[in-house]
Motif scaffolding. Structure first.
Motif, PDB file in Angstrom:
ATOM      1  N   SER A  83       2.827   7.452   6.000  1.00  0.00           N
ATOM      2  CA  SER A  83       3.141   7.095   7.380  1.00  0.00           C
ATOM      3  C   SER A  83       4.595   7.342   7.763  1.00  0.00           C
ATOM      4  N   ASP A 137       0.860  -1.189   0.000  1.00  0.00           N
ATOM      5  CA  ASP A 137       0.000   0.000   0.000  1.00  0.00           C
ATOM      6  C   ASP A 137       0.898   1.241   0.000  1.00  0.00           C
ATOM      7  N   THR A 172      -0.343   4.595   1.818  1.00  0.00           N
ATOM      8  CA  THR A 172      -0.308   4.588   3.285  1.00  0.00           C
ATOM      9  C   THR A 172       1.126   4.537   3.794  1.00  0.00           C
TER      10      THR A 172
END
Length: 154
Positions: free
Chosen positions: A97, A90, A93
């Protein structure tokens, strides 16, 4: 010491629980520290690098910086789970992050081929990679930390 045990056997999966449910709250209660992900980093060497991978990739909401020194992102033991690797699939994300996800290893490390084998998992991800002269040893780990620390909390 990340070589944790359950009541009946050695179980490396216990370490994340000890870190997050015992150590992290103790640090936050005892010391004056920021408690958000933007101000939290984790790094480890050798087996600690795998534990860093498991903890940070499983809890990207808690860590914005990860340092994996002379070790693995995927499990070094056959049969151990790699559920934490789901985040690597992903990119949105992952890249949101982690401000820094850093991997480094000595070129003469006996595990260097495993390190290279992990490279394709980071295609399209905002991750950093470094190689140093030397093996699975403190001379390499000193270089890893010296390269990693200036990247933190910018």
């Amino acid at each position: 010491n990340g070589m944790t045990r359950s009541e009946t056997r050695r179980d490396n999966r216990v370490f994340p629980d000890v870190l997050l449910t015992d150590l992290k709250p103790y640090i936050e209660k005892t010391f004056r520290v920021y408690t958000d992900a933007a101000h939290r980093a984790m790094a480890g060497l050798s087996m600690g690098s795998f534990q860093t991978s498991v903890v940070t990739l499983t809890h990207p909401d808690m860590f914005s910086y990860a340092g994996v020194f002379s070790g693995f992102v995927s499990s070094p033991r056959a049969g151990e789970g790699n559920e934490h690797l789901a985040l690597l699939k992903d990119p949105g994300t992952f890249n949101k992050s982690f401000r820094v996800f850093y991997r480094a290893m000595g070129k003469s490390d006996p595990y260097f081929n495993r390190f290279v084998d992990d490279d394709p998992m980071f295609t399209g991800l905002n991750a950093q990679r470094a190689e140093f002269e030397g093996g699975h040893e403190w001379n390499v780990w000193r270089q890893c930390i010296a390269d990693f620390l200036p990247k933190l909390f910018k």
